[in-house]
Enzyme design. Sequence first.
Site, PDB file in Angstrom:
ATOM      1  CB  SER A 134     -47.304 -30.497  14.905  1.00  0.00           C
ATOM      2  OG  SER A 134     -47.166 -29.327  14.540  1.00  0.00           O
ATOM      3  CE  LYS A 174     -47.528 -29.270  10.238  1.00  0.00           C
ATOM      4  NZ  LYS A 174     -47.658 -30.168  11.280  1.00  0.00           N
TER       5      LYS A 174
END
Length: 814
Positions: free
Chosen positions: A719, A762
Amino acid sequence: MSDFDFDFDFDFDPDLDFEDMLEDQTEELYRVRDLRPDSRGLIEALVLPLRDMIVFPNMISPLFVGREGSLEAIFESQARNQTLIALTQKDPNENYPGPDSFLPVGVEMAVGDLLELPDGSRSALVQARRRVEIVEFTQLDSYLRVRARPIHEMIEMTDTLEAKMRSALKLFRRCVQLNDSWPEGFYFQARGIEYPGWLADMLVTTLGVDIAERKAFLLETSPNRRLNRLLALLAHEVRILELENEIRAETREKVDQTQREFYLREKMKVIQTELGESDMWTSDVAEQREQLAEKNLPEHARARAEKEIGRLNKIPPMSPEVGILRNYLDWILDLPWQEYTEDNLDVPNAAEILDKYHYGLPRAKERVLEYIAVKRLHLENGRQEKARQPILCFVGAPGTGKTSLGNSIAEALNRNFVRVSLGGIRDEAEIRGHRRTYIGALPGRILQTIRRAGSANPVFMLDEVDKLGYDYRGDPSSALLETLDPEQNYAFSDHYLEIPFDLSSVMFITTANTIDTIPMALLDRMEVIKFPGYIEEEKLEIADRFLIPRQVAENGLNGEGLHFSKGAMQRLIREYTLEAGVRNLEREIGRICRKIARAKVEGKEYPTLIRVDSLDRFLGPTRFFPIASEEKDEVGVATAIAWTQSGGRTMPVEVLLVEGKGRLQITGQVGDVMTESAQAALTYLKSRSKQLGIPLEKYENLDIHIHIPEGAVPKEGPSAGITLTVALASAFTGRPVRKEVGLTGEITLRGRVLPVGGVREKVVAAHRAGLKLIVIPRKNEVDLVDVPDQAREELEIIPVEYMDEVLDVALLER
Ligand code: ADP
């Protein structure tokens, strides 16, 4: 021949000196002459008919004479001092036998003086001499006469015959050893015999075989074949004797053992009486019986327990089995088989309790309230208990309230609460126990915990299902599945207990930090409820309402009016703890409270309001620096937002180009997948060089070093792909990266941006870190519903599909 002894197994007058008599008469017998063969080799002689007796050649034996004909024949032979021929009848009951009544082979024998025995019967000693074959009867009057052919057995000795004789002797010797009633002399006599036929006759006489076998032996005129027969008989005899001996030895051992035990037990009784312990044992068993009678047990468990108590009663108190049995009984008696706490199914009350201890967590709370409502409806409809129990799985970072919520659920339902950790369990036996045959065996953790719960319907929390291991010792997850599965767990079987236990009323809740490592089969059966990390505002709220009051109370500072300023709490959250949950936050608050408590007791001064600047005094210098937003826009540095077990966090990615040969180096505990995504990023960049205005020779003349700081934290996953690309592009073009941008997304070689996991955490982390703008993959837009409103409002979130869009957003012009 005179050295042959014989057993006379008939009764006789003890005054009669038989041995003397035998000696005298044996002398006599030798003087009786054998018949002479005529010119045709035949002999003619008187017949002595025998009912059911055979005397083999070379043997001496007593003989009872009853019949008149026999007496006459004997008198006649004695008058002539000649042997006669003994013929054995085929049918012993025939009184007047004729020519067809006898076996075709007879024995020539000398008969000694007739003796009148005290009971009026007569007996004579006879010595058998040789086999003869009847040719014809020559007289059939008061006594019989025959013409017969003597059978000569003086054959040549062969190796085979000798071998057979030796084998026979060996076997016979074994018989003598095994048979206590035979003197060893028997063997020595047999060993002295040189002729095979004679040896066979002698041994078969000694063995005492039955009359049918004797008849067959008599008729067998070949010494070789007689030896064969004999060997079979001897082997059989040895086998029987050996078996007999074994049986005798076993019986003796058993008798000895029983006597020994009896003796020891008696002795123990005496010792126990002397020590005053004699009743202890029986009273213990009685006590267990009593407990059993009082205990509410299902029938199958009671039957088993009674059987075990029965066994306990039978074995001696000092036997090692006693401990095992009693332990087992204790387990049966201690388990809450049918002890249930009564559920409180009042939904508003439950809602109140859940809110009382926990801030937020709307999803988990709602699910629990639904559960209670459904249960209540089932109860009202009369379908008590059998409502299918859901298995909830609370997933979230440490300190996000999973365990404590489980505890509150138990309180709301009025059930007992227990928990057990599954972390690192590799062995099925840890869940389901060891069989009792193992030394020190115990039930598995499930039943151990149920015993601790004290009721059969607790709220049962299984922590760390994501850390279950499995290896050659068996797969614990399948055992766990059986435990949790409502279709199977009404008869949960533990290897130790062996009797099924009903777990169907237990409310199981599992917890995990991540769903990625939960075995699929397990995950399938569970209903996952996510416990996302908290954002700063939530933490402040939780601290205010729960953590501070609790720590203040626990440290005895209730009356002090102790307060924490908002600034202090913010700093505590940002600089002293770095976590998704609030566990460390609570710990730090606790530390401050303890320091104040000590100051108070020591009579020192202490503040009642904790401010930002008091923190250094109590906790020492700051532990975490706000790394997220860079101070200024820089070249070659981009900010990734990553997901870790303790929640989301920001992570700078640095790229430096130095003179070299185009090599790529990446450091900072980076895993394989991340390294590969750095290579993909570089390839993508090369393909876009023209648009970005990067001269191609740069790739050949420069080495690239990518570094992701905070080396202690392992970094893995795809990611960071777009962040790496941004940092590389910045380094190669010299365009600075906007400092307030956070990035997450996977990149393909062709520059597409693929979705990633953990978006909620996140975004929360980016917000916490003070970023202004974040770039996420377009496919992750759906995850934004989980993001707290405040974070969503304060952050600019840009969903993207292609890398080019990312570069446009993140890079400034030179
Ligand atoms: P976990 O089991 O997820 O590791 P815990 O349940 O042990 O976390 O929580 C750690 C501490 O944080 C507990 O003291 C708990 O009371 C507190 N806590 C966590 N979340 C909340 C919340 N939403 N409201 C109030 N206290 C909370």
